[in-house]
Write a protein that holds these residues in place. Structure first.
Motif, PDB file in Angstrom:
ATOM      1  N   LEU A 145      76.889  -3.566  15.627  1.00 19.18           N
ATOM      2  CA  LEU A 145      78.171  -3.513  16.331  1.00 19.18           C
ATOM      3  C   LEU A 145      78.453  -2.081  16.806  1.00 19.18           C
ATOM      4  CD1 LEU A 145      80.696  -5.075  17.125  1.00 19.18           C
ATOM      5  CD2 LEU A 145      81.680  -4.489  14.932  1.00 19.18           C
ATOM      6  N   PHE A 146      78.163  -1.133  15.936  1.00 15.88           N
ATOM      7  CA  PHE A 146      78.349   0.283  16.253  1.00 15.88           C
ATOM      8  C   PHE A 146      77.478   0.668  17.453  1.00 15.88           C
ATOM      9  CE2 PHE A 146      77.663   4.815  14.453  1.00 15.88           C
ATOM     10  CZ  PHE A 146      78.656   5.313  15.269  1.00 15.88           C
ATOM     11  N   ALA A 147      76.215   0.229  17.419  1.00 18.61           N
ATOM     12  CA  ALA A 147      75.292   0.563  18.509  1.00 18.61           C
ATOM     13  C   ALA A 147      75.752  -0.072  19.819  1.00 18.61           C
ATOM     14  CB  ALA A 147      73.880   0.108  18.158  1.00 18.61           C
ATOM     15  N   MET A 148      76.268  -1.303  19.745  1.00 18.43           N
ATOM     16  CA  MET A 148      76.742  -1.951  20.970  1.00 18.43           C
ATOM     17  C   MET A 148      77.909  -1.183  21.576  1.00 18.43           C
ATOM     18  SD  MET A 148      76.510  -6.046  20.578  1.00 18.43           S
ATOM     19  CE  MET A 148      77.074  -6.278  18.934  1.00 18.43           C
ATOM     20  N   SER A 149      78.780  -0.663  20.701  1.00 19.09           N
ATOM     21  CA  SER A 149      79.928   0.070  21.242  1.00 19.09           C
ATOM     22  C   SER A 149      79.464   1.341  21.936  1.00 19.09           C
ATOM     23  CB  SER A 149      80.931   0.389  20.135  1.00 19.09           C
ATOM     24  OG  SER A 149      80.492   1.469  19.355  1.00 19.09           O
ATOM     25  N   LEU A 150      78.402   1.954  21.408  1.00  9.09           N
ATOM     26  CA  LEU A 150      77.864   3.139  22.080  1.00  9.09           C
ATOM     27  C   LEU A 150      77.232   2.746  23.411  1.00  9.09           C
ATOM     28  CD1 LEU A 150      77.210   6.166  22.046  1.00  9.09           C
ATOM     29  CD2 LEU A 150      75.085   5.626  20.902  1.00  9.09           C
ATOM     30  N   ALA A 194      80.001   8.924  16.067  1.00  9.11           N
ATOM     31  CA  ALA A 194      80.383   8.686  14.678  1.00  9.11           C
ATOM     32  C   ALA A 194      81.829   9.079  14.422  1.00  9.11           C
ATOM     33  CB  ALA A 194      79.465   9.452  13.740  1.00  9.11           C
ATOM     34  N   ALA A 195      82.414   9.878  15.319  1.00  8.18           N
ATOM     35  CA  ALA A 195      83.815  10.257  15.144  1.00  8.18           C
ATOM     36  C   ALA A 195      84.678   9.015  14.989  1.00  8.18           C
ATOM     37  CB  ALA A 195      84.283  11.075  16.342  1.00  8.18           C
ATOM     38  N   PHE A 196      84.466   8.041  15.861  1.00  3.81           N
ATOM     39  CA  PHE A 196      85.311   6.850  15.851  1.00  3.81           C
ATOM     40  C   PHE A 196      84.928   5.918  14.721  1.00  3.81           C
ATOM     41  CE2 PHE A 196      84.783   8.347  20.243  1.00  3.81           C
ATOM     42  CZ  PHE A 196      86.033   8.917  20.358  1.00  3.81           C
ATOM     43  N   PHE A 197      83.620   5.839  14.456  1.00  3.43           N
ATOM     44  CA  PHE A 197      83.132   5.034  13.339  1.00  3.43           C
ATOM     45  C   PHE A 197      83.762   5.520  12.039  1.00  3.43           C
ATOM     46  CE2 PHE A 197      79.879   4.070  10.112  1.00  3.43           C
ATOM     47  CZ  PHE A 197      79.664   2.733  10.377  1.00  3.43           C
ATOM     48  N   GLY A 198      83.660   6.817  11.819  1.00  5.11           N
ATOM     49  CA  GLY A 198      84.194   7.381  10.582  1.00  5.11           C
ATOM     50  C   GLY A 198      85.704   7.282  10.517  1.00  5.11           C
ATOM     51  N   PHE A 199      86.353   7.497  11.659  1.00  8.26           N
ATOM     52  CA  PHE A 199      87.805   7.403  11.694  1.00  8.26           C
ATOM     53  C   PHE A 199      88.248   5.994  11.311  1.00  8.26           C
ATOM     54  CE2 PHE A 199      91.941   7.191  13.909  1.00  8.26           C
ATOM     55  CZ  PHE A 199      92.526   8.310  13.367  1.00  8.26           C
ATOM     56  N   GLY A 200      87.550   4.991  11.873  1.00  2.34           N
ATOM     57  CA  GLY A 200      87.867   3.603  11.531  1.00  2.34           C
ATOM     58  C   GLY A 200      87.648   3.338  10.054  1.00  2.34           C
ATOM     59  N   ALA A 201      86.558   3.888   9.520  1.00  2.00           N
ATOM     60  CA  ALA A 201      86.245   3.664   8.108  1.00  2.00           C
ATOM     61  C   ALA A 201      87.351   4.229   7.222  1.00  2.00           C
ATOM     62  CB  ALA A 201      84.904   4.301   7.758  1.00  2.00           C
ATOM     63  N   TYR A 202      87.760   5.471   7.512  1.00  2.00           N
ATOM     64  CA  TYR A 202      88.810   6.080   6.697  1.00  2.00           C
ATOM     65  C   TYR A 202      90.136   5.349   6.882  1.00  2.00           C
ATOM     66  CZ  TYR A 202      86.373  10.030   4.697  1.00  2.00           C
ATOM     67  OH  TYR A 202      85.538  10.802   3.938  1.00  2.00           O
ATOM     68  N   ALA A 203      90.411   4.966   8.136  1.00  2.00           N
ATOM     69  CA  ALA A 203      91.672   4.270   8.390  1.00  2.00           C
ATOM     70  C   ALA A 203      91.729   2.982   7.579  1.00  2.00           C
ATOM     71  CB  ALA A 203      91.814   3.973   9.883  1.00  2.00           C
ATOM     72  N   ALA A 204      90.637   2.199   7.604  1.00  5.19           N
ATOM     73  CA  ALA A 204      90.626   0.927   6.886  1.00  5.19           C
ATOM     74  C   ALA A 204      90.721   1.153   5.382  1.00  5.19           C
ATOM     75  CB  ALA A 204      89.355   0.154   7.217  1.00  5.19           C
ATOM     76  N   ALA A 255      79.215  12.080   9.675  1.00  2.00           N
ATOM     77  CA  ALA A 255      78.199  13.122   9.806  1.00  2.00           C
ATOM     78  C   ALA A 255      77.420  12.995  11.105  1.00  2.00           C
ATOM     79  CB  ALA A 255      77.245  13.062   8.625  1.00  2.00           C
ATOM     80  N   PHE A 256      76.810  14.111  11.483  1.00  2.00           N
ATOM     81  CA  PHE A 256      76.025  14.151  12.714  1.00  2.00           C
ATOM     82  C   PHE A 256      74.888  13.129  12.667  1.00  2.00           C
ATOM     83  CE2 PHE A 256      72.236  15.954  14.794  1.00  2.00           C
ATOM     84  CZ  PHE A 256      72.676  15.812  16.089  1.00  2.00           C
ATOM     85  N   ASP A 257      74.313  12.935  11.475  1.00  2.00           N
ATOM     86  CA  ASP A 257      73.201  11.992  11.336  1.00  2.00           C
ATOM     87  C   ASP A 257      73.581  10.608  11.839  1.00  2.00           C
ATOM     88  OD1 ASP A 257      73.029  14.187   9.714  1.00  2.00           O
ATOM     89  OD2 ASP A 257      71.633  13.234   8.334  1.00  2.00           O
ATOM     90  N   ARG A 258      74.834  10.221  11.568  1.00  2.00           N
ATOM     91  CA  ARG A 258      75.294   8.902  12.020  1.00  2.00           C
ATOM     92  C   ARG A 258      75.204   8.783  13.527  1.00  2.00           C
ATOM     93  NH1 ARG A 258      76.382   4.429   8.811  1.00  2.00           N
ATOM     94  NH2 ARG A 258      76.892   5.336   6.838  1.00  2.00           N
ATOM     95  N   SER A 259      75.715   9.810  14.192  1.00  2.00           N
ATOM     96  CA  SER A 259      75.704   9.786  15.660  1.00  2.00           C
ATOM     97  C   SER A 259      74.277   9.755  16.173  1.00  2.00           C
ATOM     98  CB  SER A 259      76.420  11.011  16.212  1.00  2.00           C
ATOM     99  OG  SER A 259      77.729  11.085  15.739  1.00  2.00           O
ATOM    100  N   ALA A 260      73.419  10.548  15.543  1.00  2.00           N
ATOM    101  CA  ALA A 260      72.027  10.609  15.991  1.00  2.00           C
ATOM    102  C   ALA A 260      71.332   9.272  15.736  1.00  2.00           C
ATOM    103  CB  ALA A 260      71.289  11.736  15.284  1.00  2.00           C
ATOM    104  N   ASP A 261      71.583   8.693  14.552  1.00  2.00           N
ATOM    105  CA  ASP A 261      70.948   7.428  14.213  1.00  2.00           C
ATOM    106  C   ASP A 261      71.325   6.329  15.198  1.00  2.00           C
ATOM    107  OD1 ASP A 261      69.757   8.569  12.102  1.00  2.00           O
ATOM    108  OD2 ASP A 261      70.986   7.636  10.549  1.00  2.00           O
ATOM    109  N   VAL A 262      72.611   6.270  15.522  1.00  2.00           N
ATOM    110  CA  VAL A 262      73.050   5.162  16.364  1.00  2.00           C
ATOM    111  C   VAL A 262      72.498   5.323  17.772  1.00  2.00           C
ATOM    112  CG1 VAL A 262      75.255   6.155  17.068  1.00  2.00           C
ATOM    113  CG2 VAL A 262      75.007   3.712  16.953  1.00  2.00           C
ATOM    114  N   LEU A 263      72.402   6.581  18.211  1.00  2.79           N
ATOM    115  CA  LEU A 263      71.795   6.850  19.513  1.00  2.79           C
ATOM    116  C   LEU A 263      70.348   6.373  19.514  1.00  2.79           C
ATOM    117  CD1 LEU A 263      72.428   8.243  22.175  1.00  2.79           C
ATOM    118  CD2 LEU A 263      71.594  10.358  21.208  1.00  2.79           C
ATOM    119  N   LEU A 264      69.679   6.677  18.418  1.00  2.00           N
ATOM    120  CA  LEU A 264      68.278   6.309  18.264  1.00  2.00           C
ATOM    121  C   LEU A 264      68.103   4.789  18.275  1.00  2.00           C
ATOM    122  CD1 LEU A 264      65.499   7.188  17.624  1.00  2.00           C
ATOM    123  CD2 LEU A 264      66.133   7.497  15.267  1.00  2.00           C
ATOM    124  N   MET A 265      68.951   4.107  17.521  1.00  2.00           N
ATOM    125  CA  MET A 265      68.882   2.642  17.480  1.00  2.00           C
ATOM    126  C   MET A 265      69.010   2.060  18.861  1.00  2.00           C
ATOM    127  SD  MET A 265      71.469   1.558  14.558  1.00  2.00           S
ATOM    128  CE  MET A 265      71.585   2.684  13.214  1.00  2.00           C
TER     129      MET A 265
END
Lengths: 328, 290
Positions: free
Chosen positions: A49-54, A69-79, A248-258
């Motif tokens: 789902l994260f990759a599709m949003s990207l 990952a900014a939005f991913f993490g923000f959503g996670a903390y918000a929830a 983290a930056f890794d999240r953003s990089a991973d999702v880009l990679l996926m």
């Protein structure tokens, strides 16, 4: 060119293929067929789902982002915070986190409207890092580096308790993913989606034929941010935990990679990429726990050298040189 | 007060040397190279090991780091980077980040993940203090050394770019590779040399900075953002832009960490986003450039 010709072309690509129904049916059957892998299914659904949003902003609109990952993490903390401080109902928390992330996306969309690819890379990366620092420093709220613990979720819709095997979690994530997938599918196949592709291909031309580029970019960035936030919320809800790692930056990089492994500009690309990436990660980190980063790097380099769009077509790998101009 | 300013300038100068190679590849050749930090890390490790294992003096290690890393950069440019010049930015980002990942894991594999320490020679370890009260200026000798080296480098680079034949060839090749090639400039060689020098400078920066920044396998990812900030904020018209940006960043970072430690790196990121929203092409930019 008459308008109906365009309309029918749009409708033709928007039509559901038979294999798509099969895939979704298989996905929903997985937690029943392989109960021990439910947690993995859950995880894959979330990152897909994260990759599709990207893909919505990268593949369809051409905005290069290193900070999704900014939005991913923000959503996670918000929830997670919503569950902890307000109420433990997952669906309400999910809606809350999605809306909040979308608002953040709207605010952040100001930053991506101007400048070159490099500028956009930097401001998206900067946004994610800002949030990471914020989550780290506001430790009275977020738990800082230790992460936010003690998140207890209520049953989904008041009926289904989260179990230890993660079956409810998997179905819950799959269901949310399906709903949001339908939304995104509707968006990219609509005339609105067509204008996004026009902006991606040539922004100047899009502007010249009267597409309101700025507002379109703002809208799509907001939607993508909201969906990424929903994915983050799912992660926080199904694991009952949120830590700095989600930003983290890794999240953003991973999702880009996926997304790139699966293929950009194709919603199923995110899904395919997420599956391949997660399975690969599971396998590599069991073979070489410490050095799987090396292999990921190698895959990336080879991927680009071979040409991104050709990865899905193995029969073209060795007929190189014919397609001059590269993967544009 | 003055001490903070001084430390900030030293830090900024160091960032400048680390980032100037990137400013050239990214700014002039328009190639987004996220693996730039890996070259810097290579220079740092090279220095540490040359001093520990071979017993070379520190001053001899600096040119060594420059030359070896520059050669490695040249080899990589010829084999891997050149096909990437024409590709879209997304491809370049993926490619170079893949290289950075590989470098991080490889260094981890060969030398372990622990932090390496650089043994400075005796004459660089001292510290002099002048004045008193609010105007106390404490200067670490190593920081004076860094500022001196970096200032010399900056002047030399600026002269090379603006006054020599090679500089004008480079600028021509950048502005329009096809026309430059038509005029008899060997564009490939020019780019190769530029890339090699850029990598060499990163190696030198890594060697100089190992003591201040710390050296461990995550170095390329940890400092990537700083290099990119320097280049994107500074703009790419000349090397004075990145220099100004590096100094600004260095002073802001040191001062921010001193005066408002609770904010940490927050100040720097916020500053960057605001500057980039105000001037998306960087503070100093060429008219008519991209």
């Amino acid at each position: 060119m008459s308008a109906p010709a365009y309309e029918s072309a749009l409708l033709r690509t928007a039509r559901w293929r038979p294999w798509e129904f099969v895939i979704w049916a298989v996905a929903f059957a997985l937690p029943l067929a392989m109960p021990s892998h439910s947690l993995l299914v859950n995880e894959i659904a979330i990152v897909a789902l994260f990759a599709m949003s990207l893909d919505l902003i990268l593949g369809y609109t051409g905005i290069v982002s290193l900070g999704h990952a900014a939005f991913f993490g923000f959503g996670a903390y918000a929830a997670a915070l919503f569950a902890k401080l307000v109420m433990p109902d997952p669906t309400v928390g999910l809606v809350f986190a999605t809306v909040l992330s979308a608002v953040l996306g709207l605010v952040a969309s100001v930053t991506i409207l101007r400048g070159s690819d490099l500028t956009r890379l930097m401001v998206t990366l900067g946004t994610a890092l800002l949030l990471l620092e914020l989550a780290n420093k506001l430790d009275w709220l977020t738990g800082g580096a230790d992460g936010l613990q003690g998140v207890v979720m209520g049953p989904v819709l008041g009926l289904f308790e989260f179990d230890l095997y993660g079956r409810t979690a998997a179905w819950y994530s799959l269901a949310v993913m399906l709903v949001l997938f339908l939304v995104m599918r509707r968006i990219v196949h609509s005339p609105f989606g067509a204008t996004l592709k026009a902006i991606r291909d040539n922004r100047l031309r899009a502007m010249a034929i009267g597409i309101p580029v700025v507002s379109r970019l703002a809208v799509v960035y907001t939607v993508a941010a909201g969906i990424a936030g929903a994915a983050g919320a799912l992660l926080a809800q199904t694991t009952g935990f949120a830590s700095l790692d989600v930003l983290a930056f890794d999240r953003s990089a991973d999702v880009l990679l996926m997304l790139v492994i699966g293929g950009v500009g194709w919603l199923y690309g995110g899904v395919t990429g997420a599956i391949v990436f997660k399975l690969l990660q599971n396998w590599l980190s069991s073979v070489t726990p410490q050095y799987w980063m090396f292999w990921i790097g190698l895959i990336l380099v080879l991927l680009v050298l071979v040409g991104r769009d050709r990865l899905l077509k193995p029969w073209t790998w060795f007929g190189a040189g014919k397609k001059k101009g590269g993967a544009a | 007060m003055l001490t903070i300013l001084f430390d900030g300038i030293a830090y900024g100068m160091l960032l400048f040397v680390l980032a100037v190679g990137l400013a050239v590849t990214l700014g002039l050749m328009n190639f987004i190279n996220l693996a730039h930090g890996a070259f810097a890390m290579a220079g740092g490790y090279l220095t540490v090991f040359a001093m520990q294992k071979l017993g070379l003096p520190f001053l001899a290690c600096l040119p060594l780091a420059f030359i070896v890393v520059g050669l490695a950069g040249a080899v990589l440019e010829r084999t891997l980077y050149r096909p990437m010049y024409g590709k879209p930015h997304l491809d370049q980002v993926l490619f170079s980040i893949g290289l950075a990942f590989m470098a991080v894991a490889a260094v981890d594999y060969f030398v372990g993940s622990s932090q390496q320490n650089l043994q400075l020679p005796e004459w660089l370890r001292g510290r002099s203090e002048f004045g008193d009260g609010a105007f106390l200026l404490g200067m670490g000798h190593y920081r004076i050394f860094i500022i001196a080296v970096c200032a010399v480098l900056t002047v030399v680079l600026q002269l090379i770019l603006s006054k020599t034949r090679f500089g004008s060839r480079l600028r021509a090749a950048v502005d329009d590779p096809r026309v430059a090639a038509g005029l008899g400039i060997n564009v490939n060689i020019v780019f190769l040399m530029t890339f090699a020098v850029g990598s060499g400078l990163a190696g030198l920066g890594g060697a100089l900075g190992a003591e201040i920044l710390g050296l461990d396998p995550t170095f390329p990812l940890k400092y990537m953002i700083y290099f990119l900030i320097v280049v994107s904020v500074g703009g790419t018209s000349s090397i004075t832009g990145p220099l100004a940006a590096a100094l600004l960043l260095g002073i802001a970072d040191v001062a921010g960490k001193y005066f408002i430690p609770k904010m940490g790196a927050f100040t720097v990121y916020l500053l960057m986003i605001l500057i980039l929203m105000w001037r998306p092409q960087g503070l100093f930019t060429r008219k008519g450039g991209r």
